[in-house]
Design a protein around this motif. Structure first.
Motif, PDB file in Angstrom:
ATOM      1  N   GLN A 173     -18.022  -4.868 -57.224  1.00 41.76           N
ATOM      2  CA  GLN A 173     -18.545  -6.163 -57.651  1.00 41.76           C
ATOM      3  C   GLN A 173     -17.422  -7.147 -57.968  1.00 41.76           C
ATOM      4  N   LYS A 190     -16.012  -8.406 -54.667  1.00 39.06           N
ATOM      5  CA  LYS A 190     -16.967  -9.309 -54.027  1.00 39.06           C
ATOM      6  C   LYS A 190     -16.947 -10.685 -54.685  1.00 39.06           C
ATOM      7  N   ASN A 191     -16.965 -10.714 -56.024  1.00 40.40           N
ATOM      8  CA  ASN A 191     -16.946 -11.991 -56.735  1.00 40.40           C
ATOM      9  C   ASN A 191     -15.645 -12.752 -56.505  1.00 40.40           C
ATOM     10  N   MET A 251     -18.201  -9.346 -65.090  1.00 37.11           N
ATOM     11  CA  MET A 251     -18.264 -10.192 -63.903  1.00 37.11           C
ATOM     12  C   MET A 251     -18.480 -11.653 -64.282  1.00 37.11           C
TER      13      MET A 251
END
Length: 442
Positions: A173, A176-177, A207
């Protein structure tokens, strides 16, 4: 291992007791007496007992010991420890996790029993460029808080499950961010450090909440006033994201961070990115263009410095000529000043010489007057007219001879008026004759 050996000895002892009555005639089983079978069973029980009570804690590993009666404890130091037939959950102090790009043979390189190594996945940046991202991550557990460690161990059961169910999803994650926050072109243009910083911050603290935005970029206009065509910015049509901020702090997804599990990110860096072929081709063209630009820049700089060199050379020649002319000017000035000073000195010298000659003339005149006076006294004393005439003749001849031998200056100054040597002589003679006439009157 000792437990397995102990169980094996117990099984052998029991089998030997059961088969002994049926194999009395076999000499092979004469050694397995009833007493020895019991000893084998006792040894197996002891070995199983010892391995159930004690275990060896390896260095660099924390253990959660869960007892059969429901209690549990944490072991953070190496050595022989008690477990009382409890269940062990070992977790390393630092857990290395690596995503690597396979080599030509498809292998992932050197493996280690203490590190989790997996194949790098392909991710897409916000300009639609894809690439396999290889990372090196080290996660550390908190060994100062025993309660939190036992809670993490109890919820995840094993270290492998902790990695797969908690750590790896956070890593994916975070990557991806972070890829959404920048373009591949930005990454290779100097924002690689920002990528690592965003990646590690999200992995440890949670995140980012991203918000979509548009730049509203105007299309580029190429051409002159007669022919104009617009080139739309293709990248502006891609979705762009940025970090959402509130009160100067980034907004994060709640409850989704490694920190909540007592885990700390020691290291999180991108070691390599294998870009897709189309982007590699574009990079190659950019490198060639940059190389050509650098070459042209170097040539321009060379011409600039050459012009500067010629300019400096001209300035040096001008300075040399200026110095030569100034030197000649100084020489002429010094010569003129010297000539003026010499003339001034000569004038002073002439004036001094004139004064000296004037004093000499006066001295001779006084001497002649004295001689004349003396002669007059002698005549007055009783000279005969003949002797007096002879004496006067000799005196006149002597005075004339002295006047003839007298060297007077060519020019003199008297009463603010200048004259020559004849005027001076006439003046002196006139003065002498006037004096004689005065005396004759007496």
């Amino acid at each position: 291992m000792l437990t397995f050996i102990g169980i094996l000895l117990i099984i052998i002892g029991i089998i030997s007791i059961i088969l002994k009555p049926f194999l009395k005639d076999k000499k092979t089983f004469d050694w397995f007496t009833f007493q020895r079978s019991l000893q084998i069973i006792a040894a197996g029980i002891i070995l199983s007992f010892l391995t159930g009570i004690f275990f060896y804690a390896e260095p660099g590993t924390a253990y959660a010991v869960q007892y059969p009666w429901g209690g549990q404890k944490a072991v953070f130091q190496q050595g022989i420890k008690t477990k009382m037939w409890g269940r062990l959950i070992p977790i390393q102090f630092e857990i290395p996790i690596k995503y690597v790009i396979p080599n030509v043979e498809g292998k992932l390189g050197d493996q280690s029993q203490y590190a989790y190594v997996d194949k790098a996945r392909q991710w897409e940046f916000n300009d639609a460029v894809k690439g396999e991202i290889a990372t090196s991550i080290v996660i550390s557990i908190d060994i100062t808080d025993e309660k939190q460690f036992l809670s993490v161990a109890d919820r995840n059961k094993t270290e492998k499950n902790l990695i797969r169910s908690r750590i790896i999803p956070n890593i994916d994650q975070s990557i991806k961010n972070t890829c959404k926050l920048m373009a591949a072109q930005d990454y290779i243009s100097g924002q690689a450090a920002d990528f690592d910083r965003y990646f590690q911050d999200q992995l440890e603290n949670g995140m980012y909440v991203l918000e979509e935005y548009s730049d509203n970029e105007k299309p580029e206009i190429i051409g002159d006033s007669t022919v104009v065509r617009t080139v739309p910015n293709k990248e502006s049509r891609q979705k762009r994201f940025r970090i959402k901020f509130e009160d100067g702090e980034p907004v994060r997804v709640q409850g989704n961070s490694l920190k909540s599990y007592g885990l700390t990110v020691v290291q999180a860096v991108v070691t390599e990115i294998d870009w897709e072929e189309t982007f590699d081709n574009r990079l190659q063209l950019q490198k060639e263009e940059v190389a050509q630009t650098q070459l042209e820049k170097q040539q321009a700089e060379r011409e600039f410095y050459r012009a500067q060199k010629e300019k400096a050379k001209g300035e040096a020649e001008k300075a040399a000529e200026r110095a030569r002319l100034e030197k000649a000017q100084i020489q002429q000035t010094i010569a003129a000043e010297t000539e003026a000073k010499v003339a001034e000195f000569n004038l002073i010298k002439e004036k001094k010489q004139y004064e000296v000659e004037q004093f000499k003339a006066k001295s001779k005149k006084l001497a002649a007057d004295a001689q004349a006076y003396e002669n007059q006294k002698l005549v007055s004393a009783g000279l005969t007219p003949q002797e007096k005439a002879e004496w006067e003749y000799k005196t006149a001849v002597g005075v004339a001879q002295q006047i003839k031998d007298l060297k007077l200056p060519s020019t003199y100054i008297e009463g603010g008026k200048s004259g020559n040597d004849n005027n001076l002589l006439q003046s002196l003679i006139g003065a002498d004759l006037a004096k004689k006439m005065m005396e004759n009157k007496k």
